[in-house]
Design an enzyme around this catalytic site. Structure first.
Site, PDB file in Angstrom:
ATOM      1  N   SER A   1       0.829  -1.209   0.000  1.00 46.40           N
ATOM      2  CA  SER A   1       0.000   0.000   0.000  1.00 46.40           C
ATOM      3  C   SER A   1       0.863   1.258   0.000  1.00 46.40           C
ATOM      4  O   SER A   1       0.465   2.288  -0.539  1.00 46.40           O
ATOM      5  CB  SER A   1      -0.877   0.041   1.252  1.00 46.40           C
ATOM      6  OG  SER A   1      -1.629  -1.127   1.366  1.00 46.40           O
TER       7      SER A   1
ATOM      8  N   HIS B   1      -1.979  -2.822  -6.835  1.00 45.56           N
ATOM      9  CA  HIS B   1      -2.559  -2.487  -5.535  1.00 45.56           C
ATOM     10  C   HIS B   1      -4.059  -2.769  -5.565  1.00 45.56           C
ATOM     11  O   HIS B   1      -4.848  -1.997  -6.097  1.00 45.56           O
ATOM     12  CB  HIS B   1      -2.274  -1.017  -5.188  1.00 45.56           C
ATOM     13  CG  HIS B   1      -2.709  -0.649  -3.812  1.00 45.56           C
ATOM     14  ND1 HIS B   1      -3.228   0.576  -3.492  1.00 45.56           N
ATOM     15  CD2 HIS B   1      -2.713  -1.349  -2.666  1.00 45.56           C
ATOM     16  CE1 HIS B   1      -3.518   0.609  -2.199  1.00 45.56           C
ATOM     17  NE2 HIS B   1      -3.221  -0.556  -1.686  1.00 45.56           N
TER      18      HIS B   1
ATOM     19  N   GLU C   1      -5.001  -0.290  -8.503  1.00 49.33           N
ATOM     20  CA  GLU C   1      -4.007   0.706  -8.925  1.00 49.33           C
ATOM     21  C   GLU C   1      -2.827  -0.058  -9.515  1.00 49.33           C
ATOM     22  O   GLU C   1      -2.214  -0.889  -8.829  1.00 49.33           O
ATOM     23  CB  GLU C   1      -3.547   1.542  -7.724  1.00 49.33           C
ATOM     24  CG  GLU C   1      -4.616   2.503  -7.242  1.00 49.33           C
ATOM     25  CD  GLU C   1      -4.195   3.360  -6.043  1.00 49.33           C
ATOM     26  OE1 GLU C   1      -4.604   4.518  -5.975  1.00 49.33           O
ATOM     27  OE2 GLU C   1      -3.466   2.850  -5.167  1.00 49.33           O
TER      28      GLU C   1
ATOM     29  N   ASN D   1      -4.965   6.371  -1.678  1.00 48.36           N
ATOM     30  CA  ASN D   1      -4.685   6.562  -0.251  1.00 48.36           C
ATOM     31  C   ASN D   1      -4.175   7.963   0.029  1.00 48.36           C
ATOM     32  O   ASN D   1      -4.357   8.504   1.110  1.00 48.36           O
ATOM     33  CB  ASN D   1      -3.677   5.512   0.248  1.00 48.36           C
ATOM     34  CG  ASN D   1      -4.366   4.172   0.509  1.00 48.36           C
ATOM     35  OD1 ASN D   1      -5.595   4.105   0.568  1.00 48.36           O
ATOM     36  ND2 ASN D   1      -3.597   3.110   0.643  1.00 48.36           N
TER      37      ASN D   1
END
Ligand code: NAD
Length: 678
Positions: free
Chosen positions: A401, A422, A434, A472
């Site tokens: 992450s 991801h 991602e 994120n």
């Protein structure tokens, strides 16, 4: 070649639509169809017609680019009216998909015959509009009000077998579609069978009300869902021409609504990456190894198995592996039990599944996806093992992450085959993925990632290797801004309520409690040494964590949770903690309006996206809208932060951002906003 061609098969005219790749119903197609129907009417030898799609589909949708402009004549209702008033029968032969206007066209014909794997459906409502060429009037005449409300409001795709059961198609065949359609056409010579002449079957008011309420709830009570329901109900009582005119008027007005524009924006943004692949060829991919059988590894394995790949799941810890394997087997057992998957499919999926604690088991894999602990040293050690045991042609992906994938790749002999994949949790459910392009990643590695995403039914975005990638990072800025509003006078339940009413799947504090407040706490602690002490730092979440309030898992977080039911409720001791935090900083608490909360959230997201674009983390900012909608519960019908920024315009955005900069205080950096308009 002309978009619509005709030829004779003895006494039957065959009308073929040729507008690859999906035979979209464009202006040229409508002109061609109208001309073909005129020829059919006057042709002495032609006694009936078969309408069919060239290539591998019928008309699988309309040309969405036309939707943003005034439509050129002839419109689809004109073409359908010509078919209905033609004295000779027109039989529609459906293969691939008949969607939207394509399906409405088939409903204007005298009969429909479909290949066994064809699908039909009206997805308009999911695009913020309603059907506009008779779908809301003709479908109810075939399947009734309740079923029409369900199908039209959900935009569901109906398989040929179900369409046969519902009476939408007359016949389903396994092969030789055209030959069967010609036979059907011959059997109908001299007759017409127009759906418009039928009556919508009577329905119980209570059943229609129940279907409407269900559809409205599923459709988040969007205005166009209600309008579609109203139109469908009119089919039972209003003269058809009057109802068709009303449907068209509704469709034309909705096309230009901000909501429909936002949904079209998402539609195109989600598809552009697949189009951009160009000449770069993905590598062949059949066998995938997943390293780490925890939360993510087992979910990724399910996603890959369900998409037809061979999967090897590896974990160094036998009991962790056993847990992961059980999770996967339980998943398929529950699909079987609920009837969502037939037994033979489940058997086939599990027959492609292997698991091991031994590294040589990954030797045959074309792609290795690492999903072990989020610790750079562990990742280095695992990639060294992968390099030693995987084939030299295999691509190597990390599901990290936050860690630096370039640093992981740099230690390997061939960093070109390393990239990021991801996934989001739960990986078998969440649409977003991602794809992380590292400095050395080969174009074919990225193309293979895109191809994989497509086969998994996921929606990809491409990010460069940067802390938090796209989602994120934007989410962290959003959460920080909400924490600032707590400090200034708002309460968690107020912010959550306002954002949930706006359309977010969940408010940020409910999300924090659900995922566990210790995750972000750990991140903040790891960044503490490098944090600029002059920057504004809201310590309310740290205070909660220090008090042992880590969210749902501890029964307390921003809210308190009922031990038995799990229901959340407001906790006044949290209010006190928040008020003390404001007092400690000398902040006089004030009230917030709903509009102000929404505005601050949207602006901070836009600002972070502008930073991402300026730093070249994203090459197309619309990827950020795709990420927020598909991974973070941003309301699809609002289009995403970039869409909203563009609607706002540069001047308004810039002055509102100045205001946000003022209230956010030190540490907030206004980004070069032009980047979100490019
Ligand atoms: P997890 O703790 O549930 O699972 C990690 C697994 O890796 C464990 O089963 C462990 O036994 C195994 N493992 C550890 N070292 C290993 C080694 N040397 N060789 C083989 N197996 C090893 O973790 P998770 O939540 O699944 O996260 C995995 C990765 O995915 C992390 O990088 C995380 O940042 C990322 N991620 C997590 C989420 C999430 O919501 N959990 C979302 C996206 C990405």
């Amino acid at each position: 070649m002309s978009k619509v061609t005709i030829h004779q098969e003895a006494d039957i005219m065959v009308i073929t639509v040729n507008n690859p790749p999906i035979n979209a119903g464009s202006i040229e197609v409508r002109q061609g169809l109208l001309k073909a129907i005129e020829q059919l009417t006057s042709h002495a030898q032609a006694k009936a017609a078969v309408l069919i799609g060239g290539g591998n589909t019928f008309i699988a949708g309309s040309d969405m680019k036309e939707f943003s402009q005034p439509l050129a004549e002839p419109h689809l209702p004109t073409v359908i009216a010509a078919i209905e008033s033609c004295p000779k029968p027109v039989i529609c032969a459906i293969h691939g998909a008949a969607l939207g206007g394509g399906f409405e066209l088939t409903l204007g014909c005298d009969a429909r015959i479909a290949l066994h794997d064809a699908v039909v459906g009206l997805p308009e409502v999911t695009l913020g509009i309603t059907p506009g060429a008779g779908g809301t009037q003709r479908l109810p005449r075939l399947v009734g009000l309740e079923k029409s409300i369900e199908l039209i409001c959900s935009g569901a795709r109906i398989k040929a077998s179900e369409a046969l059961g519902l009476g939408i198609v007359t016949r389903v065949v396994d092969s030789e579609l055209l030959a069967h359609a010609l036979e059907l056409a011959r059997s109908m010579i001299g007759s017409k069978s127009r759906i418009r002449d039928m009556q919508t079957p009577q329905a119980e008011d209570s059943a229609v009300l129940a279907a409407s309420q269900k559809a409205l709830k599923a459709g988040k009570r969007r205005p166009n869902v209600q309008q579609a329901i109203d139109l469908i109900i009119h089919s039972a009582s209003m003269p058809i021409d009057q109802a068709l005119a009303l449907e068209r008027e509704t469709f034309q007005a909705l096309r230009f609504s901000t909501e429909a524009k936002a949904l079209r924006h998402q539609f195109f943004a989600e598809r552009k990456l697949f189009k951009a692949l160009g000449d770069i060829k993905p590598l062949p991919l059949e066998r995938i190894a997943v390293i780490g059988a925890g939360t993510m590894g087992s979910g990724i394995a399910i996603a890959c198995l369900s998409a037809g790949y061979q999967v090897i799941l590896l974990d160094q810890n036998p009991s962790a592996l056993a847990n992961g394997v059980k999770k996967i087997e339980d998943f398929y057992a529950s699909r079987l039990k609920s009837g969502k998957l037939p037994a033979d499919t489940v058997t086939a999926m599990l027959s492609r599944f292997g698991h091991s604690t031994e590294w040589p088991s990954i030797a045959q894999s074309d792609l290795v996806i690492e999903a072990v602990f989020e610790d750079i040293e562990v990742k280095h050690a695992v990639f060294e093992k992968i390099q030693a045991h995987a084939s030299s042609h295999a691509l190597l992906a990390s599901n990290t992450s936050y860690l630096d994938i370039d640093a992981i790749a740099a230690k390997l002999t061939d960093p070109a085959r390393v990239f990021g994949l991801h996934f989001f949790s739960p990986a078998q459910v969440m649409k977003l993925i991602e794809i992380v392009r590292c400095q050395a990643s080969s174009p074919s590695a990225i193309a293979t990632g895109l191809q994989l995403a497509k086969r998994l039914g996921k929606t990809p975005v491409i990010s460069s290797n940067s802390f938090g990638f796209i989602g994120n990072r934007v989410y962290a800025a959003y959460r920080r801004q909400c924490e600032m509003m707590l400090e200034e006078g708002a309460y968690p339940e107020q912010i959550d309520r306002v954002l949930e009413n706006y359309g977010f799947a969940m408010g940020p504090f409910a999300v924090g409690d659900m995922s566990g407040l210790d995750i972000a706490w750990g991140m903040r602690k790891s960044q503490a040494a490098t944090r600029n002490p002059a920057h504004r730092y809201v310590n309310i979440p740290d205070t909660l964590c220090l008090a042992g309030r880590l969210g749902r898992k501890t029964g307390f977080g921003y809210y308190q949770y009922d031990a038995l039911t799990g229901a959340r409720s407001v906790d006044l001791s949290v209010h006190r903690m928040i008020e003390e935090a404001s007092q400690a900083k000398g902040i006089t608490r004030r009230t917030f309006t709903d509009a102000e909360i929404i505005q601050r959230v949207l602006l901070v997201m836009i600002n972070e996206i502008a930073h991402l674009a300026t730093e070249k983390v994203v090459s197309d900012v619309t990827d950020c809208d795709v990420a927020m909608v598909n991974g973070y519960g941003f309301p699809r019908w609002c289009g995403g932060p970039v869409f909203i920024a563009r609607e706002m315009g540069m001047d308004k955005l810039s002055s509102e951002m100045d205001q946000l900069e003022k209230v956010s205080g030190p540490g907030f950096v206004k980004a070069p906003l032009a980047a979100v308009f490019e």
